[in-house]
Write a protein that holds these residues in place. Structure first.
Motif, PDB file in Angstrom:
ATOM      1  N   ARG A   1      40.409  31.129  50.468  1.00 20.20           N
ATOM      2  CA  ARG A   1      40.588  31.881  49.213  1.00 20.20           C
ATOM      3  C   ARG A   1      39.516  31.420  48.244  1.00 20.20           C
ATOM      4  O   ARG A   1      39.401  30.215  47.990  1.00 20.20           O
ATOM      5  CB  ARG A   1      41.945  31.566  48.589  1.00 20.20           C
ATOM      6  CG  ARG A   1      43.085  31.638  49.576  1.00 20.20           C
ATOM      7  CD  ARG A   1      43.783  32.926  49.400  1.00 20.20           C
ATOM      8  NE  ARG A   1      44.532  33.253  50.598  1.00 20.20           N
ATOM      9  CZ  ARG A   1      45.779  33.650  50.597  1.00 20.20           C
ATOM     10  NH1 ARG A   1      46.437  33.754  49.469  1.00 20.20           N
ATOM     11  NH2 ARG A   1      46.368  33.981  51.715  1.00 20.20           N
TER      12      ARG A   1
ATOM     13  N   SER B   1      38.072  31.696  44.450  1.00 24.79           N
ATOM     14  CA  SER B   1      38.262  32.152  43.080  1.00 24.79           C
ATOM     15  C   SER B   1      36.884  32.422  42.475  1.00 24.79           C
ATOM     16  O   SER B   1      36.073  31.503  42.366  1.00 24.79           O
ATOM     17  CB  SER B   1      39.003  31.082  42.276  1.00 24.79           C
ATOM     18  OG  SER B   1      39.024  31.453  40.920  1.00 24.79           O
TER      19      SER B   1
ATOM     20  N   ASP C   1      37.669  32.291  36.477  1.00 27.22           N
ATOM     21  CA  ASP C   1      38.951  31.779  35.969  1.00 27.22           C
ATOM     22  C   ASP C   1      39.464  32.674  34.841  1.00 27.22           C
ATOM     23  O   ASP C   1      40.501  32.408  34.255  1.00 27.22           O
ATOM     24  CB  ASP C   1      38.810  30.317  35.500  1.00 27.22           C
ATOM     25  CG  ASP C   1      37.766  30.146  34.394  1.00 27.22           C
ATOM     26  OD1 ASP C   1      36.867  31.007  34.259  1.00 27.22           O
ATOM     27  OD2 ASP C   1      37.840  29.136  33.670  1.00 27.22           O
TER      28      ASP C   1
ATOM     29  N   THR D   1      39.588  36.087  44.892  1.00 31.14           N
ATOM     30  CA  THR D   1      40.687  36.121  43.948  1.00 31.14           C
ATOM     31  C   THR D   1      40.222  35.490  42.635  1.00 31.14           C
ATOM     32  O   THR D   1      39.029  35.411  42.369  1.00 31.14           O
ATOM     33  CB  THR D   1      41.927  35.425  44.579  1.00 31.14           C
ATOM     34  OG1 THR D   1      42.969  35.352  43.615  1.00 31.14           O
ATOM     35  CG2 THR D   1      41.642  34.040  45.109  1.00 31.14           C
ATOM     36  N   GLY D   2      41.151  35.077  41.791  1.00 33.70           N
ATOM     37  CA  GLY D   2      40.755  34.484  40.530  1.00 33.70           C
ATOM     38  C   GLY D   2      41.973  33.909  39.825  1.00 33.70           C
ATOM     39  O   GLY D   2      42.952  33.575  40.500  1.00 33.70           O
TER      40      GLY D   2
ATOM     41  N   ARG E   1      41.205  26.522  49.689  1.00 38.85           N
ATOM     42  CA  ARG E   1      40.918  27.247  48.444  1.00 38.85           C
ATOM     43  C   ARG E   1      39.683  26.668  47.779  1.00 38.85           C
ATOM     44  O   ARG E   1      39.547  25.451  47.679  1.00 38.85           O
ATOM     45  CB  ARG E   1      42.115  27.131  47.489  1.00 38.85           C
ATOM     46  CG  ARG E   1      43.331  27.839  48.012  1.00 38.85           C
ATOM     47  CD  ARG E   1      44.578  27.467  47.246  1.00 38.85           C
ATOM     48  NE  ARG E   1      45.748  27.918  47.963  1.00 38.85           N
ATOM     49  CZ  ARG E   1      46.241  29.158  47.892  1.00 38.85           C
ATOM     50  NH1 ARG E   1      45.698  30.040  47.082  1.00 38.85           N
ATOM     51  NH2 ARG E   1      47.277  29.507  48.608  1.00 38.85           N
TER      52      ARG E   1
ATOM     53  N   SER F   1      37.667  26.669  44.297  1.00 35.83           N
ATOM     54  CA  SER F   1      37.825  27.031  42.890  1.00 35.83           C
ATOM     55  C   SER F   1      36.547  27.669  42.367  1.00 35.83           C
ATOM     56  O   SER F   1      35.489  27.601  42.995  1.00 35.83           O
ATOM     57  CB  SER F   1      38.181  25.801  42.062  1.00 35.83           C
ATOM     58  OG  SER F   1      37.019  25.028  41.880  1.00 35.83           O
ATOM     59  N   THR F   2      36.652  28.240  41.180  1.00 35.07           N
ATOM     60  CA  THR F   2      35.537  28.948  40.561  1.00 35.07           C
ATOM     61  C   THR F   2      34.291  28.079  40.428  1.00 35.07           C
ATOM     62  O   THR F   2      33.180  28.544  40.517  1.00 35.07           O
ATOM     63  CB  THR F   2      35.975  29.436  39.158  1.00 35.07           C
ATOM     64  OG1 THR F   2      37.279  30.003  39.273  1.00 35.07           O
ATOM     65  CG2 THR F   2      35.033  30.452  38.590  1.00 35.07           C
TER      66      THR F   2
ATOM     67  N   HIS G   1      45.185  30.468  37.975  1.00 32.36           N
ATOM     68  CA  HIS G   1      44.048  31.336  37.634  1.00 32.36           C
ATOM     69  C   HIS G   1      42.723  30.654  37.972  1.00 32.36           C
ATOM     70  O   HIS G   1      41.705  31.309  38.113  1.00 32.36           O
ATOM     71  CB  HIS G   1      44.060  31.704  36.144  1.00 32.36           C
ATOM     72  CG  HIS G   1      43.676  30.557  35.255  1.00 32.36           C
ATOM     73  ND1 HIS G   1      44.520  29.533  34.963  1.00 32.36           N
ATOM     74  CD2 HIS G   1      42.513  30.273  34.644  1.00 32.36           C
ATOM     75  CE1 HIS G   1      43.912  28.664  34.183  1.00 32.36           C
ATOM     76  NE2 HIS G   1      42.685  29.087  33.979  1.00 32.36           N
TER      77      HIS G   1
ATOM     78  N   GLY H   1      42.849  30.098  42.165  1.00 30.17           N
ATOM     79  CA  GLY H   1      42.937  31.379  42.873  1.00 30.17           C
ATOM     80  C   GLY H   1      44.255  31.518  43.585  1.00 30.17           C
ATOM     81  O   GLY H   1      44.733  30.608  44.232  1.00 30.17           O
TER      82      GLY H   1
END
Ligand code: SAM
Length: 340
Positions: free
Chosen positions: A15, A17, A20, A71-72, A268, A270-271, A336, A339
């Motif tokens: 996943r 992100s 955010d 996603t985000g 996952r 992250s951004t 957020h 994600g």
């Protein structure tokens, strides 16, 4: 190559992100009181670039990843997302999907498909306009999301999944109307138990409506037949409409009442490029530093493989026990950012 963690779980699903930021303020995810006008989101230069994301996806593929979900935050608010989708869809054999709140999907569905996106999942917590506006807390009308769902179907981004988070006392009255609305359409409608992610939503166990109860309520209105499990690591229990020839299905994701950590194969990103091994983690592993520090693909793969091999997370199975709690002073990351 397949890497396994300490519980023998491979890494299959990544996943990512991509931002955010979100244009909704869903009460259970990004409550306005916390994510107000003065909230400091990540700066642009902190975000992984499309090139960095694509490079990491390629490295992850070598370790066993078969599917990437963007996603985000709300992924469709990241500028030029179609460009990233084009880059990722060029990776051979990768199943590419995206989760969205659907707010700008009507406008974007065709260009996302054209860029190479395979499927979308749309989050929708109510079919009643007033309840939906209350849940997203951005006064966003449900009609626009429904138009987004229609556009996604027309663009060929199906079979669609529609996810509803059920919060007892908030939108539980929408379970049967949602089922009625999507019954007969080629849509997998999934009911998700409200989870204790992050540290800002004031989660309480008594606000979780167990999936078994969700199914019981739908069964009072419609006959359902249980479907067999189709893939390892599948998180949803699935039902079809018992009446022959009626399209669509129902699924439940019981992350609280029937945790499925034992075969969790999700990582996952992250951004800002941190690798998280669990939705409920408090710390990530910095891959951006490797990317920007000149590491080779082989070095990055070795670092990720090493982190995955040390993974023992199974928060949802331990929920409530002392060993599930992060170390003193550590906060779980917010949904957020990591994600959904
Ligand atoms: N903005 C996109 C969307 O709305 O789908 C993607 C990100 S959002 C964080 C992903 C999913 O997480 C949404 O379906 C949302 O409802 C769900 N979610 C957020 N907080 C949750 C919670 N506490 N429990 C269960 N699901 C949650």
């Amino acid at each position: 190559m397949t890497v396994l963690d300490t519980l023998g779980r491979p890494v299959r699903d990544l996943r990512i992100s991509v931002t955010d930021r979100c244009n909704f303020r869903c009460v259970y995810c990004m409550p306005k009181e916390v994510f107000g006008n003065d909230y400091q989101f990540l700066e642009r230069r902190a975000l992984l670039t499309f090139e960095e994301i694509t490079r990491l996806a390629r490295v992850f593929q070598r370790l066993g990843i078969e599917k990437v979900r963007l996603t985000g935050g709300e992924p469709l608010v990241r500028r030029n997302l179609e460009q990233l989708i084009g880059m990722l869809s060029a990776l051979p054999g990768l199943d590419l999907t995206l989760t969205t709140n659907g707010s700008i999907l009507a406008r974007k569905a065709a260009s996302l498909r054209q860029a190479g996106l395979g499927r979308v999942t749309v989050s929708l917590d109510a079919i009643d306009d007033a309840i939906f506006r209350r849940m997203n807390d951005a006064d966003f009308p449900v009609a626009d999301v429904l138009a987004g769902i229609d556009a996604a179907e027309r663009a060929g981004l199906g079979p669609l999944k529609v996810n509803m988070v059920v919060k007892r006392g908030t939108n539980e009255q929408e379970i049967v109307p949602m089922a009625r609305h999507f019954r007969g359409r080629d849509v997998a409608l999934r009911f998700i138990e409200y989870m204790d992610v992050g540290a800002t939503n004031g989660w309480r166990m008594d606000e979780v409506l167990p999936s078994d109860e969700v199914i019981a309520r739908i069964r009072e209105a419609f006959a359902l037949e249980r479907m067999p499990v189709s893939t390892v690591g599948e998180t949803a229990e699935r039902w079809r409409w018992a009446e022959p020839g009626v399209a669509g299905e129902i699924g439940t994701i019981s992350s609280v009442t029937k945790a499925f950590c034992h075969d969790c194969n999700r990582a996952r990103l992250s951004t800002e490029g941190k690798l998280f091994l669990c939705l409920f983690a408090s710390r990530g592993h910095d891959l951006r530093a490797l990317l920007r520090g000149g590491a080779s693909d082989a070095e990055i793969a070795a670092a990720i493989g090493g982190v995955w091999q040390g993974r023992s997370d199974r928060y949802s199975e331990l929920r409530g026990r002392a060993e599930a709690q992060p170390g003193s002073g550590e906060r779980r990351v917010e949904m957020h950012y990591i994600g959904g």
